[in-house]
Design a protein around this motif. Structure first.
Motif, PDB file in Angstrom:
ATOM      1  N   GLY A 271       0.836  -1.191   0.000  1.00 30.26           N
ATOM      2  CA  GLY A 271       0.000   0.000   0.000  1.00 30.26           C
ATOM      3  C   GLY A 271       0.868   1.237   0.000  1.00 30.26           C
ATOM      4  O   GLY A 271       2.078   1.147  -0.239  1.00 30.26           O
ATOM      5  N   PRO A 272       0.253   2.369   0.259  1.00 27.96           N
ATOM      6  CA  PRO A 272      -1.156   2.522   0.636  1.00 27.96           C
ATOM      7  C   PRO A 272      -2.067   2.528  -0.588  1.00 27.96           C
ATOM      8  O   PRO A 272      -1.601   2.604  -1.718  1.00 27.96           O
ATOM      9  N   SER A 273      -3.365   2.463  -0.321  1.00 24.38           N
ATOM     10  CA  SER A 273      -4.345   2.695  -1.378  1.00 24.38           C
ATOM     11  C   SER A 273      -4.866   4.122  -1.231  1.00 24.38           C
ATOM     12  O   SER A 273      -4.868   4.676  -0.129  1.00 24.38           O
ATOM     13  N   ILE A 274      -5.261   4.720  -2.327  1.00 28.34           N
ATOM     14  CA  ILE A 274      -5.800   6.077  -2.288  1.00 28.34           C
ATOM     15  C   ILE A 274      -7.176   6.067  -2.940  1.00 28.34           C
ATOM     16  O   ILE A 274      -7.455   5.246  -3.823  1.00 28.34           O
ATOM     17  N   PRO A 275      -8.074   6.964  -2.524  1.00 24.19           N
ATOM     18  CA  PRO A 275      -9.432   6.952  -3.085  1.00 24.19           C
ATOM     19  C   PRO A 275      -9.463   7.393  -4.538  1.00 24.19           C
ATOM     20  O   PRO A 275      -8.682   8.258  -4.958  1.00 24.19           O
ATOM     21  N   GLY A 276     -10.351   6.773  -5.293  1.00 23.43           N
ATOM     22  CA  GLY A 276     -10.618   7.215  -6.656  1.00 23.43           C
ATOM     23  C   GLY A 276     -11.850   8.099  -6.664  1.00 23.43           C
ATOM     24  O   GLY A 276     -12.137   8.802  -5.689  1.00 23.43           O
ATOM     25  N   HIS A 277     -12.589   8.048  -7.753  1.00 26.80           N
ATOM     26  CA  HIS A 277     -13.834   8.789  -7.843  1.00 26.80           C
ATOM     27  C   HIS A 277     -15.013   7.836  -7.624  1.00 26.80           C
ATOM     28  O   HIS A 277     -14.821   6.682  -7.235  1.00 26.80           O
ATOM     29  N   THR A 278     -16.205   8.317  -7.902  1.00 26.66           N
ATOM     30  CA  THR A 278     -17.415   7.541  -7.615  1.00 26.66           C
ATOM     31  C   THR A 278     -18.124   7.150  -8.906  1.00 26.66           C
ATOM     32  O   THR A 278     -18.223   7.951  -9.838  1.00 26.66           O
ATOM     33  N   TYR A 279     -18.593   5.920  -8.947  1.00 26.11           N
ATOM     34  CA  TYR A 279     -19.438   5.467 -10.054  1.00 26.11           C
ATOM     35  C   TYR A 279     -20.889   5.797  -9.723  1.00 26.11           C
ATOM     36  O   TYR A 279     -21.364   5.498  -8.623  1.00 26.11           O
ATOM     37  N   HIS A 280     -21.560   6.411 -10.682  1.00 28.31           N
ATOM     38  CA  HIS A 280     -22.964   6.786 -10.512  1.00 28.31           C
ATOM     39  C   HIS A 280     -23.810   6.127 -11.600  1.00 28.31           C
ATOM     40  O   HIS A 280     -23.392   6.032 -12.759  1.00 28.31           O
ATOM     41  N   LEU A 281     -24.990   5.707 -11.218  1.00 27.69           N
ATOM     42  CA  LEU A 281     -25.987   5.206 -12.153  1.00 27.69           C
ATOM     43  C   LEU A 281     -26.900   6.376 -12.489  1.00 27.69           C
ATOM     44  O   LEU A 281     -27.523   6.957 -11.587  1.00 27.69           O
ATOM     45  N   VAL A 282     -26.970   6.772 -13.748  1.00 29.65           N
ATOM     46  CA  VAL A 282     -27.743   7.960 -14.116  1.00 29.65           C
ATOM     47  C   VAL A 282     -28.708   7.639 -15.249  1.00 29.65           C
ATOM     48  O   VAL A 282     -28.462   6.778 -16.091  1.00 29.65           O
ATOM     49  N   ARG A 283     -29.817   8.378 -15.238  1.00 26.54           N
ATOM     50  CA  ARG A 283     -30.789   8.325 -16.327  1.00 26.54           C
ATOM     51  C   ARG A 283     -31.439   9.688 -16.432  1.00 26.54           C
ATOM     52  O   ARG A 283     -31.364  10.504 -15.512  1.00 26.54           O
ATOM     53  N   SER A 284     -32.060   9.949 -17.553  1.00 26.36           N
ATOM     54  CA  SER A 284     -32.680  11.250 -17.781  1.00 26.36           C
ATOM     55  C   SER A 284     -33.847  11.474 -16.834  1.00 26.36           C
ATOM     56  O   SER A 284     -34.683  10.590 -16.641  1.00 26.36           O
ATOM     57  N   ALA A 285     -33.893  12.669 -16.250  1.00 28.48           N
ATOM     58  CA  ALA A 285     -35.002  13.002 -15.344  1.00 28.48           C
ATOM     59  C   ALA A 285     -36.284  13.282 -16.115  1.00 28.48           C
ATOM     60  O   ALA A 285     -37.359  13.328 -15.528  1.00 28.48           O
ATOM     61  N   GLY A 286     -36.184  13.435 -17.426  1.00 26.41           N
ATOM     62  CA  GLY A 286     -37.361  13.773 -18.226  1.00 26.41           C
ATOM     63  C   GLY A 286     -38.185  12.592 -18.675  1.00 26.41           C
ATOM     64  O   GLY A 286     -39.178  12.769 -19.370  1.00 26.41           O
ATOM     65  N   HIS A 287     -37.786  11.373 -18.313  1.00 28.75           N
ATOM     66  CA  HIS A 287     -38.520  10.183 -18.746  1.00 28.75           C
ATOM     67  C   HIS A 287     -38.736   9.234 -17.566  1.00 28.75           C
ATOM     68  O   HIS A 287     -37.828   8.996 -16.783  1.00 28.75           O
ATOM     69  N   VAL A 288     -39.941   8.712 -17.485  1.00 26.04           N
ATOM     70  CA  VAL A 288     -40.209   7.629 -16.544  1.00 26.04           C
ATOM     71  C   VAL A 288     -39.719   6.345 -17.193  1.00 26.04           C
ATOM     72  O   VAL A 288     -40.123   6.022 -18.316  1.00 26.04           O
ATOM     73  N   PRO A 289     -38.796   5.595 -16.555  1.00 26.37           N
ATOM     74  CA  PRO A 289     -38.248   4.401 -17.216  1.00 26.37           C
ATOM     75  C   PRO A 289     -39.311   3.351 -17.486  1.00 26.37           C
ATOM     76  O   PRO A 289     -40.167   3.085 -16.647  1.00 26.37           O
ATOM     77  N   ALA A 290     -39.247   2.764 -18.679  1.00 27.32           N
ATOM     78  CA  ALA A 290     -40.146   1.669 -19.034  1.00 27.32           C
ATOM     79  C   ALA A 290     -39.810   0.451 -18.180  1.00 27.32           C
ATOM     80  O   ALA A 290     -38.719   0.356 -17.613  1.00 27.32           O
ATOM     81  N   PRO A 291     -40.745  -0.503 -18.075  1.00 30.82           N
ATOM     82  CA  PRO A 291     -40.501  -1.671 -17.213  1.00 30.82           C
ATOM     83  C   PRO A 291     -39.218  -2.426 -17.545  1.00 30.82           C
ATOM     84  O   PRO A 291     -38.511  -2.880 -16.645  1.00 30.82           O
ATOM     85  N   HIS A 292     -38.864  -2.561 -18.845  1.00 29.89           N
ATOM     86  CA  HIS A 292     -37.656  -3.306 -19.177  1.00 29.89           C
ATOM     87  C   HIS A 292     -36.397  -2.537 -18.775  1.00 29.89           C
ATOM     88  O   HIS A 292     -35.388  -3.131 -18.428  1.00 29.89           O
ATOM     89  N   VAL A 293     -36.476  -1.196 -18.801  1.00 32.19           N
ATOM     90  CA  VAL A 293     -35.344  -0.386 -18.323  1.00 32.19           C
ATOM     91  C   VAL A 293     -35.236  -0.508 -16.805  1.00 32.19           C
ATOM     92  O   VAL A 293     -34.136  -0.608 -16.256  1.00 32.19           O
ATOM     93  N   ASP A 294     -36.377  -0.520 -16.128  1.00 32.71           N
ATOM     94  CA  ASP A 294     -36.374  -0.726 -14.673  1.00 32.71           C
ATOM     95  C   ASP A 294     -35.711  -2.060 -14.312  1.00 32.71           C
ATOM     96  O   ASP A 294     -35.010  -2.160 -13.302  1.00 32.71           O
ATOM     97  N   SER A 295     -35.955  -3.084 -15.131  1.00 32.11           N
ATOM     98  CA  SER A 295     -35.341  -4.389 -14.865  1.00 32.11           C
ATOM     99  C   SER A 295     -33.822  -4.303 -14.956  1.00 32.11           C
ATOM    100  O   SER A 295     -33.102  -4.888 -14.131  1.00 32.11           O
ATOM    101  N   ALA A 296     -33.326  -3.562 -15.949  1.00 38.43           N
ATOM    102  CA  ALA A 296     -31.881  -3.394 -16.091  1.00 38.43           C
ATOM    103  C   ALA A 296     -31.303  -2.592 -14.930  1.00 38.43           C
ATOM    104  O   ALA A 296     -30.228  -2.908 -14.409  1.00 38.43           O
ATOM    105  N   LEU A 297     -32.023  -1.564 -14.501  1.00 35.56           N
ATOM    106  CA  LEU A 297     -31.566  -0.755 -13.367  1.00 35.56           C
ATOM    107  C   LEU A 297     -31.474  -1.609 -12.100  1.00 35.56           C
ATOM    108  O   LEU A 297     -30.488  -1.539 -11.360  1.00 35.56           O
TER     109      LEU A 297
END
Length: 314
Positions: A271-297
């Motif tokens: 070591g040592p280990s040092i922090p990286g950045h953060t992974y975020h799951l994002v989608r457009s706020a302008g659309h309600v996700p369809a059921p198949h997209v919800d399944s992937a999420l």
């Protein structure tokens, strides 16, 4: 009471709601900020849009738009009403598409960085296919953020600190970086750092908190100076491949090389280990996700705390 013999418009009226035409006209005008553009979308005249909006304003007893010369601006009441109608129409569209094409295959487009695609996501997709054989995945790899509002992708996994305006954002995990090498190089200690070739890669976006060798040397309490014999790649995945080939020691994301370390193809010698950045799951706020997209999420979320072996994940 049975509604089977009643038309949709009759049922709609029974709910004590204004006309569907008025609601559609308002939603389109609010989205475009223009009666003319709303008219073009709905294939009617601007006068018809204005008439429907006025009927809705009479129904509510409220002014919904401030009329200006070349545009219209939502009032406070309009701002409150718009997202409710927008989300409702998006939900209608998603369900009606599902009902109208029961045999059509669904597709979800997921975009993420090249390295995350190759090292984390691609090895896991078999698990999704076993769980949802009716849904096709299209995987899009790019180190440049795609425009989710333009329907380039349904979902993106982005790496960084944000912010991501206009997006619904979920934090997945923050990774950490540490020196990693191939067992081909033999036992390595901190004292060997001056004799080793440092493998590095260029960050797409410069940031003082990027987990670089310079920052690692500072965390380790060692003097930093640029040296000859450094291997610099434009792509993180290529840096990982060079490390696997025993070309030197690299500062790598422990998340992206976890399987290689577990299998003994790579080691974390110290070591040592040092922090990286953060992974975020994002989608457009302008659309309600369809059921198949919800399944992937839902599946993507499940992978964060799933088994260590991707081939066993589903």
């Amino acid at each position: 009471m049975s509604y089977s013999h009643l038309s949709f418009s009759t049922i709609f009226a029974m709910r004590r709601l204004p006309s569907l035409s008025a609601l559609r006209a308002f939603e389109a005008a609010a989205r475009h900020g223009s009666f003319k553009q709303a008219a073009n979308e709905l294939a009617v005249t601007p006068t018809a849009i204005s008439h429907q909006i006025r009927l809705l304003e009479e129904y509510t007893g409220l002014c919904l738009f401030e009329r200006q010369v070349r545009k219209v601006i939502l009032t406070d009441a309009g701002v409150e009403l718009y997202p409710v109608l927008r989300d409702g129409f998006n939900a209608f569209e998603a369900v009606l598409q599902q009902l109208g094409k029961p045999l059509a295959r669904r597709r979800v487009i997921i975009s993420t960085t090249n390295a995350f695609m190759a090292r984390w996501l691609a090895p896991r997709v078999t698990g999704f296919q076993k769980l949802h054989p009716e849904i096709d995945l299209e995987l899009h790899a790019s180190d440049q953020a795609v425009d989710l509002g333009a329907d380039v992708a349904d979902v993106a996994i982005r790496y960084g600190r944000g912010p991501y305006p206009g997006m619904v954002v979920e934090e997945l995990f923050t990774d950490c970086f540490a020196p990693v090498s191939s067992p081909q190089l033999g036992p390595i200690g901190l004292a060997d750092m001056n004799q080793l070739s440092l493998i590095d890669f260029k960050w797409t976006h410069e940031h003082p908190l990027n987990p670089t060798w310079k920052n690692w040397f500072a965390a380790a309490g060692l003097p930093w100076k640029a040296r000859q014999g450094q291997l610099l790649f434009s792509d993180e995945g290529h840096a990982i491949q060079a490390t696997l080939a025993g070309q030197g020691i690299a500062l790598l994301s422990l998340e992206l090389v976890a399987d290689d370390i577990a299998a003994g193809r790579l080691t974390q010698p110290f070591g040592p280990s040092i922090p990286g950045h953060t992974y975020h799951l994002v989608r457009s706020a302008g659309h309600v996700p369809a059921p198949h997209v919800d399944s992937a999420l839902a599946w993507l979320r499940s992978q964060i705390h799933g088994p260590a072996n991707p081939s066993a994940q589903s």
